[in-house]
Motif scaffolding. Structure first.
Motif, mmCIF file in Angstrom:
data_model
loop_
_atom_site.group_PDB
_atom_site.id
_atom_site.type_symbol
_atom_site.label_atom_id
_atom_site.label_comp_id
_atom_site.label_asym_id
_atom_site.label_seq_id
_atom_site.Cartn_x
_atom_site.Cartn_y
_atom_site.Cartn_z
ATOM 1 N N HIS A 218 1.796 1.689 -9.968
ATOM 2 C CA HIS A 218 1.349 1.070 -8.716
ATOM 3 C C HIS A 218 0.068 1.700 -8.177
ATOM 4 N N SER A 219 -0.542 2.585 -8.956
ATOM 5 C CA SER A 219 -1.810 3.187 -8.560
ATOM 6 C C SER A 219 -2.919 2.132 -8.516
ATOM 7 N N GLN A 220 -3.938 2.370 -7.694
ATOM 8 C CA GLN A 220 -5.068 1.439 -7.608
ATOM 9 C C GLN A 220 -5.961 1.489 -8.845
ATOM 10 N N ARG A 221 -5.852 2.533 -9.638
ATOM 11 C CA ARG A 221 -6.681 2.643 -10.841
ATOM 12 C C ARG A 221 -6.177 1.679 -11.904
ATOM 13 N N THR A 222 -7.085 0.882 -12.470
ATOM 14 C CA THR A 222 -6.718 -0.173 -13.416
ATOM 15 C C THR A 222 -5.975 0.369 -14.623
ATOM 16 N N GLU A 223 -6.414 1.517 -15.141
ATOM 17 C CA GLU A 223 -5.749 2.075 -16.321
ATOM 18 C C GLU A 223 -4.310 2.488 -16.017
ATOM 19 N N HIS A 224 -4.030 2.800 -14.748
ATOM 20 C CA HIS A 224 -2.657 3.119 -14.345
ATOM 21 C C HIS A 224 -1.841 1.839 -14.174
ATOM 22 N N THR A 225 -2.431 0.856 -13.508
ATOM 23 C CA THR A 225 -1.722 -0.404 -13.264
ATOM 24 C C THR A 225 -1.326 -1.073 -14.573
ATOM 25 N N ASN A 226 -2.183 -0.953 -15.582
ATOM 26 C CA ASN A 226 -1.905 -1.551 -16.885
ATOM 27 C C ASN A 226 -1.190 -0.563 -17.810
ATOM 28 N N GLY B 1 0.839 12.285 -15.783
ATOM 29 C CA GLY B 1 0.101 13.529 -15.633
ATOM 30 C C GLY B 1 -0.728 13.660 -14.377
ATOM 31 N N ASP B 2 -1.020 12.562 -13.670
ATOM 32 C CA ASP B 2 -1.826 12.668 -12.454
ATOM 33 C C ASP B 2 -0.996 13.207 -11.294
ATOM 34 N N GLU B 3 -1.682 13.819 -10.342
ATOM 35 C CA GLU B 3 -1.008 14.346 -9.163
ATOM 36 C C GLU B 3 -0.426 13.192 -8.348
ATOM 37 N N GLN B 4 0.871 13.184 -8.200
ATOM 38 C CA GLN B 4 1.568 12.050 -7.592
ATOM 39 C C GLN B 4 1.223 11.846 -6.120
ATOM 40 N N ARG B 5 1.066 12.925 -5.393
ATOM 41 C CA ARG B 5 0.778 12.776 -3.958
ATOM 42 C C ARG B 5 -0.644 12.288 -3.705
ATOM 43 N N ALA B 6 -1.537 12.461 -4.682
ATOM 44 C CA ALA B 6 -2.932 12.054 -4.505
ATOM 45 C C ALA B 6 -3.182 10.606 -4.908
ATOM 46 N N LEU B 7 -2.192 9.940 -5.486
ATOM 47 C CA LEU B 7 -2.377 8.563 -5.933
ATOM 48 C C LEU B 7 -2.608 7.630 -4.750
ATOM 49 N N ARG C 150 0.812 -1.223 0.000
ATOM 50 C CA ARG C 150 0.000 0.000 0.000
ATOM 51 C C ARG C 150 0.841 1.267 0.000
ATOM 52 N N ASP C 151 2.129 1.131 0.190
ATOM 53 C CA ASP C 151 3.072 2.230 0.036
ATOM 54 C C ASP C 151 4.091 1.821 -1.008
ATOM 55 N N LEU C 152 4.870 2.785 -1.465
ATOM 56 C CA LEU C 152 5.880 2.500 -2.469
ATOM 57 C C LEU C 152 7.185 3.142 -2.041
ATOM 58 N N ASP C 153 8.179 2.290 -1.811
ATOM 59 C CA ASP C 153 9.521 2.789 -1.526
ATOM 60 C C ASP C 153 10.526 1.740 -1.995
ATOM 61 N N VAL C 154 11.794 1.968 -1.699
ATOM 62 C CA VAL C 154 12.834 1.093 -2.243
ATOM 63 C C VAL C 154 12.678 -0.353 -1.775
ATOM 64 N N THR C 155 12.060 -0.574 -0.611
ATOM 65 C CA THR C 155 11.876 -1.949 -0.142
ATOM 66 C C THR C 155 10.887 -2.708 -1.019
ATOM 67 N N ILE D 188 -1.994 3.953 -3.675
ATOM 68 C CA ILE D 188 -1.112 2.873 -4.074
ATOM 69 C C ILE D 188 -1.664 1.535 -3.598
ATOM 70 N N GLY D 189 -1.426 0.478 -4.409
ATOM 71 C CA GLY D 189 -1.803 -0.872 -3.993
ATOM 72 C C GLY D 189 -2.942 -1.435 -4.830
ATOM 73 N N LEU D 190 -3.597 -2.445 -4.292
ATOM 74 C CA LEU D 190 -4.722 -3.101 -4.957
ATOM 75 C C LEU D 190 -5.980 -2.913 -4.104
ATOM 76 N N PRO D 191 -7.111 -2.503 -4.716
ATOM 77 C CA PRO D 191 -8.335 -2.295 -3.950
ATOM 78 C C PRO D 191 -8.764 -3.509 -3.139
ATOM 79 N N ALA D 192 -8.488 -4.707 -3.632
ATOM 80 C CA ALA D 192 -8.936 -5.922 -2.949
ATOM 81 C C ALA D 192 -8.063 -6.295 -1.755
ATOM 82 N N TYR D 193 -6.911 -5.620 -1.598
ATOM 83 C CA TYR D 193 -5.967 -5.968 -0.523
ATOM 84 C C TYR D 193 -5.612 -4.714 0.264
ATOM 85 N N GLN D 194 -6.585 -4.244 1.038
ATOM 86 C CA GLN D 194 -6.395 -3.015 1.803
ATOM 87 C C GLN D 194 -6.195 -3.255 3.301
#
Length: 240
Positions: free
Chosen positions: A197-205, A225-231, A119-124, A233-239
């Motif tokens: 890594h956004s939850q939006r399908t069009e971004h993930t694909n 083009g989307d606002e990076q801080r507003a994304l 649900r987060d994105l970093d080097v790990t 992250i992750g999968l909607p089914a695994y929150q």
């Protein structure tokens, strides 16, 4: 050269981890140290098991290919830096296609979603992969290397660059402008891969590239083009 590759990989990982801690781009959603423990356990156990299961075999096969000059590039007589350049571009192109397959085929996606469920994105996150995905990818890449005729040195250089770019693009950092936009024309930046890594399908694909960003531009899978801080992250089914 395997030792040097490992040292460079650990050094790059540590540097990015420190930079993220000092100046993170996004605030974490989950507890940072819990995530670190999970992701580093997955990364470490994968590295250990891959070394035990495939390490010696892969090194032996690489040297056999080179000793018998097997593959297209050897048949063309392309050695040295020419071999390195073609190997870099060729393996990165194949990795782009392989990554798309992991999103397009349900049996492969079941493994790859381990990586996207963070649900987060970093080097790990760069090492958070299902072990079976790592094994399949290693075997697949071995077959491509055999057909291509990549030298051992070319493969090692590719693996070093691939590993460092994989770490950078997952990092919780933002490259300052105008460098971010300029670099994104050639390589994958954290802003570009974060969208993947956004939850939006069009971004993930979209944005499947790892080293060179032009594969997504050429094959119509580039988005930005989307606002990076507003994304989210992750999968909607695994929150949870």
């Amino acid at each position: 050269m395997t030792v040097e590759r490992g040292v460079i990989g650990v050094a790059g990982f540590t540097l990015l981890l420190l930079l993220e801690s000092v100046r993170p781009f996004r605030r974490p959603v989950d507890a940072r140290w819990r995530r670190y423990a999970i992701n580093l356990f997955i990364t470490g156990s994968n590295a250990f098991l891959l070394s035990v299961l495939l390490g010696s075999l892969i090194v032996s096969v690489y040297h056999t290919f080179e000793l018998h000059r097997f593959g297209l590039l050897y048949q063309l007589g392309l050695d040295g830096w020419g071999n390195v350049l073609v190997t870099m571009v060729g393996l990165d192109a194949v990795t782009y296609a392989w990554h798309r397959a992991y999103h397009g085929l349900p049996v492969l996606w079941r493994m790859h979603r381990v990586h996207h469920s963070d649900r987060d994105l970093d080097v790990t996150t760069s090492g958070r992969f299902h072990l079976t995905e790592m094994v399949l990818s290693a075997i697949f890449r071995l077959g491509v290397i055999a057909l291509l005729g990549a030298s051992v040195a070319s493969v090692v250089i590719f693996e070093i660059v691939f590993g460092l770019l994989n770490q950078l693009e997952h990092a919780n950092l933002r490259i300052p402008e105008p460098w971010e936009t300029r670099l994104r024309w050639v390589i994958v930046t954290p802003d570009m891969h974060r969208l993947h890594h956004s939850q939006r399908t069009e971004h993930t694909n979209s944005n499947y590239s790892t080293i060179f960003s032009w594969w997504d531009r050429w094959f119509g899978t580039y988005q930005f083009g989307d606002e990076q801080r507003a994304l989210r992250i992750g999968l909607p089914a695994y929150q949870a």
